[in-house]
Design a protein around this motif. Structure first.
Motif, PDB file in Angstrom:
ATOM      1  N   UNK A 140      49.491  30.972  28.361  1.00 21.79           N
ATOM      2  CA  UNK A 140      49.485  31.221  29.809  1.00 21.79           C
ATOM      3  C   UNK A 140      49.004  32.632  30.139  1.00 21.79           C
ATOM      4  N   UNK A 141      49.341  33.613  29.308  1.00 18.99           N
ATOM      5  CA  UNK A 141      48.939  34.985  29.609  1.00 18.99           C
ATOM      6  C   UNK A 141      47.469  35.231  29.309  1.00 18.99           C
ATOM      7  N   UNK A 142      46.949  34.619  28.268  1.00 18.36           N
ATOM      8  CA  UNK A 142      45.519  34.751  28.000  1.00 18.36           C
ATOM      9  C   UNK A 142      44.701  34.044  29.084  1.00 18.36           C
ATOM     10  N   UNK A 143      45.177  32.886  29.543  1.00 17.23           N
ATOM     11  CA  UNK A 143      44.485  32.181  30.626  1.00 17.23           C
ATOM     12  C   UNK A 143      44.502  33.016  31.909  1.00 17.23           C
ATOM     13  N   UNK A 144      45.663  33.601  32.233  1.00 14.63           N
ATOM     14  CA  UNK A 144      45.776  34.407  33.451  1.00 14.63           C
ATOM     15  C   UNK A 144      44.908  35.653  33.365  1.00 14.63           C
ATOM     16  N   UNK A 145      44.831  36.260  32.182  1.00 13.11           N
ATOM     17  CA  UNK A 145      43.963  37.422  31.997  1.00 13.11           C
ATOM     18  C   UNK A 145      42.505  37.049  32.234  1.00 13.11           C
ATOM     19  N   UNK A 146      42.083  35.911  31.714  1.00 10.85           N
ATOM     20  CA  UNK A 146      40.717  35.457  31.957  1.00 10.85           C
ATOM     21  C   UNK A 146      40.451  35.233  33.435  1.00 10.85           C
ATOM     22  N   UNK A 147      41.419  34.658  34.137  1.00 11.69           N
ATOM     23  CA  UNK A 147      41.285  34.429  35.578  1.00 11.69           C
ATOM     24  C   UNK A 147      41.179  35.750  36.327  1.00 11.69           C
ATOM     25  N   UNK A 148      41.954  36.744  35.918  1.00 10.14           N
ATOM     26  CA  UNK A 148      41.900  38.064  36.539  1.00 10.14           C
ATOM     27  C   UNK A 148      40.496  38.662  36.440  1.00 10.14           C
ATOM     28  N   UNK A 149      39.908  38.628  35.242  1.00  9.93           N
ATOM     29  CA  UNK A 149      38.582  39.210  35.058  1.00  9.93           C
ATOM     30  C   UNK A 149      37.518  38.419  35.822  1.00  9.93           C
ATOM     31  N   UNK A 150      37.660  37.105  35.862  1.00  4.92           N
ATOM     32  CA  UNK A 150      36.709  36.307  36.624  1.00  4.92           C
ATOM     33  C   UNK A 150      36.755  36.663  38.111  1.00  4.92           C
TER      34      UNK A 150
END
Length: 324
Positions: free
Chosen positions: A276-286
Motif C-alpha cells: 500500500x505504501x509503495x502504491x501510494x508513493x507512486x500515486x504521489x509522484x504521478x
C-alpha cells in the motif's frame, strides 16, 4: 523580521441592502469553513486511527463503553482544532482577504465578535471535556492549545518565522496528538502506559509528513504573505525549491515506512503495509507531475491531495495492525 501588518477594527460586510438576505443564510456552512474542514478530517482520522491501534495493541474487543471514550476524545480534539484554526483566522483577516477570500471572516460572513465567541467556547469546551475524560487527554489538549495560541497570537506569533511555524505544526500534528491519544486510550483500556513500536513508527512518519505539509502550505499563499511581511520558506527559497523539497520529504516518509515494516515492526501485516505504501508513493509522484507551479489552483489542489494522503495513512496503518 518586524511585522508590519495592522489589524483593523472591523471586517468587510455585505452591502446594507443585502443584510436581510445575509442574515437568512444558514450559519452552518460558514462555521464549517471556519473550522477548516481538512483539519477537522485530519483530527478525526487521528483519533480513530490511534484508537484502533490501541485496541490492537492489547487485543481488546470494542464495546459500547470504548466507543463512548472515542467519541468524547474526538469531541475534545475537534473543539481544540476549531480554537486553533479560528484564532489564526482572527489574526489573519487582511492576509486571508488576499490568500483565502472564501473564509468566513475574510468574506464578511462572520464578525470579529462572533469569531471570538466561537473560539472562546471551543477552547473552554475542549479543556473541560478533556479534563473529565482523563489526564493524558487533558495534557494533550492543553499543550496543543498553548502551542496553537503562540503560533497565531501577537506578540509571540510564531507563524512569522518559518522555522518556528513548522515546529509548531509538526509538533502538534506529529507528536503530541499521536502520543497523547495513544496514551489516553491505553489508560482507558487500563493497559500499561508505554508507547509501542508501531506508534513510534507512525509518529515518525507523521512528523516528517507534517513538516512537508507545513512548508508546502505557504506555496499558494505567496502573494499575501509577501504583502504582510510573513516570512516563509517559499518566499526565501522559491516555489520550485519548496515544492521539490516537500515531495522528497514525503518520499522519505513512505520509503521509511516500508523499511520499518520490513525490519522493525513484527506486529503489523508487512505485506499489506509495503504494498500500500509503495502504491501510494507512486500515486504521489504521478500527481506531482501534473502540477503547474504558475497555477495557484493547481498548487492548492495538490496541497489538498497531500492532506488526503495524510488521512489515508490513518486508515492504512491501523489496518496493518489489525490484520496482522
Amino acid at each position: 523580521m518586524k511585522e508590519t501588518w495592522q489589524k483593523t477594527s472591523s471586517f468587510p460586510t455585505a452591502p446594507s441592502e443585502s443584510a436581510s438576505h445575509q442574515s437568512a443564510k444558514p450559519w452552518f456552512y460558514p462555521y464549517w469553513k471556519f473550522s477548516r474542514p481538512h483539519t477537522v478530517i485530519g483530527t478525526t482520522c487521528s483519533a480513530i486511527g490511534l484508537y484502533l491501534i490501541a485496541i490492537a495493541s492489547v487485543n481488546h474487543n470494542i464495546n459500547l463503553s470504548l466507543i463512548w471514550q472515542l467519541f468524547a476524545a474526538w469531541i475534545a480534539c475537534i473543539f481544540g482544532n476549531i480554537y486553533i484554526v479560528g484564532l489564526n483566522q482572527v489574526e489573519d483577516v487582511e492576509i486571508d482577504q488576499i490568500n483565502k477570500p472564501h473564509l468566513p471572516l475574510a468574506a464578511g460572513e462572520f464578525t470579529r465578535k462572533q469569531a471570538i465567541l466561537i473560539i472562546a467556547f471551543s477552547g473552554m469546551s475542549a479543556l473541560l471535556i478533556a479534563g473529565l475524560m482523563g489526564p493524558f487527554l487533558l495534557a494533550m489538549v492543553a499543550i496543543s492549545l498553548i502551542i496553537g495560541t503562540a503560533y497565531s497570537l501577537p506578540p509571540i506569533r510564531l507563524k512569522r518565522f518559518p522555522f518556528w511555524a513548522a515546529i509548531c505544526i509538526f509538533t502538534v500534528r506529529g507528536a503530541i496528538v499521536n502520543l497523547g491519544l495513544f496514551l489516553h486510550f491505553r489508560w482507558v483500556l487500563q493497559a500499561e502506559r508505554v508507547i509501542s513500536p508501531e506508534v513510534w513508527a507512525l509518529t515518525l512518519f507523521i512528523l516528517v509528513f507534517t513538516i512537508a505539509i507545513a512548508i508546502f502550505k505557504d506555496i499558494p499563499d505567496l502573494e499575501g504573505d509577501k504583502q504582510y511581511n510573513i516570512t516563509t520558506f517559499t518566499i526565501k527559497l522559491g516555489q520550485k525549491t519548496v515544492f521539490n523539497f516537500s515531495l522528497w520529504l514525503l518520499t522519505i516518509c513512505y520509503l521509511g515506512m516500508v523499511m520499518a515494516a520490513t525490519l522493525w515492526l513484527p506486529s503489523v501485516n508487512t505485506e499489506f503495509l509495503v504494498i500500500t505504501h509503495l502504491f501510494t508513493l507512486g500515486l504521489l509522484w504521478w500527481q506531482s507531475r501534473q502540477v503547474d507551479l504558475h497555477d495557484k489552483i493547481a498548487i492548492a489542489n495538490f496541497y489538498q491531495f497531500i492532506w488526503k494522503l495524510f488521512f489515508l495513512e490513518y486508515l492504512l496503518f491501523p489496518l496493518a495492525c489489525l490484520i496482522k
